[in-house]
Design a protein around this motif. Sequence first.
Motif, PDB file in Angstrom:
ATOM      1  N   SER A  28      35.325  41.754  28.127  1.00 54.75           N
ATOM      2  CA  SER A  28      35.941  41.321  29.373  1.00 54.75           C
ATOM      3  C   SER A  28      36.151  42.504  30.311  1.00 54.75           C
ATOM      4  CB  SER A  28      37.297  40.652  29.110  1.00 54.75           C
ATOM      5  OG  SER A  28      37.147  39.463  28.376  1.00 54.75           O
ATOM      6  N   HIS A  29      36.269  42.194  31.579  1.00 55.39           N
ATOM      7  CA  HIS A  29      36.560  43.194  32.613  1.00 55.39           C
ATOM      8  C   HIS A  29      37.566  42.592  33.576  1.00 55.39           C
ATOM      9  CE1 HIS A  29      36.101  45.230  36.509  1.00 55.39           C
ATOM     10  NE2 HIS A  29      35.836  46.296  35.789  1.00 55.39           N
ATOM     11  N   LYS A  30      38.514  43.441  34.055  1.00 57.45           N
ATOM     12  CA  LYS A  30      39.535  42.967  34.980  1.00 57.45           C
ATOM     13  C   LYS A  30      39.636  43.915  36.162  1.00 57.45           C
ATOM     14  CE  LYS A  30      44.442  41.650  35.164  1.00 57.45           C
ATOM     15  NZ  LYS A  30      45.694  41.544  34.378  1.00 57.45           N
ATOM     16  N   ALA A  31      39.702  43.361  37.364  1.00 59.33           N
ATOM     17  CA  ALA A  31      39.902  44.126  38.587  1.00 59.33           C
ATOM     18  C   ALA A  31      41.065  43.485  39.352  1.00 59.33           C
ATOM     19  CB  ALA A  31      38.647  44.131  39.451  1.00 59.33           C
ATOM     20  N   SER A  32      41.874  44.325  40.026  1.00 56.37           N
ATOM     21  CA  SER A  32      43.076  43.821  40.684  1.00 56.37           C
ATOM     22  C   SER A  32      43.274  44.463  42.050  1.00 56.37           C
ATOM     23  CB  SER A  32      44.329  44.096  39.825  1.00 56.37           C
ATOM     24  OG  SER A  32      44.210  43.510  38.551  1.00 56.37           O
TER      25      SER A  32
ATOM     26  N   HIS B 193      49.158  39.263  45.113  1.00 55.00           N
ATOM     27  CA  HIS B 193      48.494  40.078  44.099  1.00 55.00           C
ATOM     28  C   HIS B 193      47.414  39.234  43.424  1.00 55.00           C
ATOM     29  CE1 HIS B 193      52.088  42.433  44.797  1.00 55.00           C
ATOM     30  NE2 HIS B 193      52.804  41.366  44.469  1.00 55.00           N
ATOM     31  N   THR B 194      46.215  39.786  43.362  1.00 53.57           N
ATOM     32  CA  THR B 194      45.064  39.056  42.826  1.00 53.57           C
ATOM     33  C   THR B 194      44.413  39.854  41.724  1.00 53.57           C
ATOM     34  OG1 THR B 194      44.655  38.179  45.045  1.00 53.57           O
ATOM     35  CG2 THR B 194      42.903  37.902  43.426  1.00 53.57           C
ATOM     36  N   SER B 195      44.003  39.172  40.673  1.00 53.80           N
ATOM     37  CA  SER B 195      43.185  39.808  39.644  1.00 53.80           C
ATOM     38  C   SER B 195      42.061  38.858  39.271  1.00 53.80           C
ATOM     39  CB  SER B 195      44.003  40.169  38.401  1.00 53.80           C
ATOM     40  OG  SER B 195      44.522  39.017  37.777  1.00 53.80           O
ATOM     41  N   VAL B 196      40.892  39.441  39.019  1.00 48.65           N
ATOM     42  CA  VAL B 196      39.734  38.665  38.580  1.00 48.65           C
ATOM     43  C   VAL B 196      39.277  39.205  37.232  1.00 48.65           C
ATOM     44  CG1 VAL B 196      37.345  38.027  39.058  1.00 48.65           C
ATOM     45  CG2 VAL B 196      39.009  38.093  40.918  1.00 48.65           C
ATOM     46  N   THR B 197      39.186  38.307  36.270  1.00 49.62           N
ATOM     47  CA  THR B 197      38.743  38.673  34.932  1.00 49.62           C
ATOM     48  C   THR B 197      37.401  37.993  34.653  1.00 49.62           C
ATOM     49  OG1 THR B 197      41.021  38.855  34.157  1.00 49.62           O
ATOM     50  CG2 THR B 197      39.319  38.650  32.475  1.00 49.62           C
ATOM     51  N   ALA B 198      36.477  38.758  34.100  1.00 45.72           N
ATOM     52  CA  ALA B 198      35.178  38.219  33.695  1.00 45.72           C
ATOM     53  C   ALA B 198      35.005  38.430  32.203  1.00 45.72           C
ATOM     54  CB  ALA B 198      34.048  38.900  34.451  1.00 45.72           C
ATOM     55  N   ARG B 199      34.589  37.386  31.518  1.00 49.33           N
ATOM     56  CA  ARG B 199      34.296  37.482  30.092  1.00 49.33           C
ATOM     57  C   ARG B 199      32.862  37.052  29.853  1.00 49.33           C
ATOM     58  NH1 ARG B 199      33.897  33.871  25.992  1.00 49.33           N
ATOM     59  NH2 ARG B 199      34.185  34.716  23.874  1.00 49.33           N
TER      60      ARG B 199
ATOM     61  N   SER C 223      46.107  47.340  48.640  1.00 40.19           N
ATOM     62  CA  SER C 223      46.006  48.331  47.569  1.00 40.19           C
ATOM     63  C   SER C 223      45.137  47.757  46.466  1.00 40.19           C
ATOM     64  CB  SER C 223      47.389  48.700  47.028  1.00 40.19           C
ATOM     65  OG  SER C 223      48.017  47.580  46.434  1.00 40.19           O
ATOM     66  N   TRP C 224      44.550  48.645  45.648  1.00 37.76           N
ATOM     67  CA  TRP C 224      43.687  48.193  44.563  1.00 37.76           C
ATOM     68  C   TRP C 224      43.673  49.236  43.464  1.00 37.76           C
ATOM     69  CZ3 TRP C 224      42.243  49.774  49.339  1.00 37.76           C
ATOM     70  CH2 TRP C 224      41.356  50.859  49.450  1.00 37.76           C
ATOM     71  N   ASP C 225      43.259  48.817  42.279  1.00 35.97           N
ATOM     72  CA  ASP C 225      43.307  49.719  41.138  1.00 35.97           C
ATOM     73  C   ASP C 225      41.972  50.434  40.932  1.00 35.97           C
ATOM     74  OD1 ASP C 225      41.586  47.957  39.785  1.00 35.97           O
ATOM     75  OD2 ASP C 225      43.188  47.085  38.561  1.00 35.97           O
TER      76      ASP C 225
END
Length: 298
Positions: free
Chosen positions: A288-292, A132-138, A237-239
């Motif tokens: 911030s933004h988060k994608a998973s 499971h991977t998530s990337v957060t950008a601020r 899978s992805w959100d």
Amino acid sequence: MSTEFTLSAGGYTAVVTARAAALRILQFEGRDLVVPFPEGGPIPDYRGIIAAPWPNRIADGKYSFDGVEHHLPVNEPERETALHGLAFPLDWTLKESDAGSLTLTCTVGPTAGYPFVLELGAQYTLDDAGLHTSVTARNAADVAAPYGVCPHPYLVAGSSPLDEWLLEFSADSFLDVTPDRLLPIGVLPVDGHAFDFRSARAIGSTEIDHAFTGITFDGGLARLSVRDPAGTGVGMSWDESCPWLQIHTADKPDPIPGRIGLAVEPMTCPPDAFNSGTDLIRLEPGASHKASWSMYAL
């Protein structure tokens, strides 16, 4: 400091490199779920990278944001585009880790064509259900910044040729592109088209390097499966942060080996979104933004 990091759990093994926060290896019980690449040296074909602060390509490396024109370096000269963002050449820093998870961080910008500052964090977690991977950008600057992100794994269903793999994902439209530069023309329905994989079927000789949309999210997740007729497979899978999906059959000109894996890239925005504005994320100062997304054996 180690230049790569290994996670193990539930029969899975993942190896992530500091360079590009890239997924170098993902295996289940010794079986490759992604096309790996050798330790050290360059990363071929952007395998496993985090593409940010934009996925895919920007035409001519030029775009305007808040009335200001910017010029990015062109790193895909044959198509005269800026490809896959600015984070992939960077060595990311290990922020924290344990046996089943790790977090890598980097700062993007300010740099030529992107006079903004983003703090990126990529978290990888491995458990019995997969990776499971998530990337957060601020946004760490005092002005708004344009942003998009995607992963870039090449999935491997099994040992049979890619043409025989059975692909299934629920998307009712695709982005038609120019054949020479792969730049957007317009969105078309998949009905009656070779790109309709809403029911599982063999990829065959179809060549794909296109973005799909109109994706079905069930319980907040979209799903894709690719299965080898021998019985193995891999799923992703992805959100809902990623309403676009790039699929690429990894076709190469002779004599380079081609179709060795299926690139599956859930994207927050389509190709050239810095110019079209379609689903482009506008990160305000401090926002911030988060994608998973997840990958798992079938």
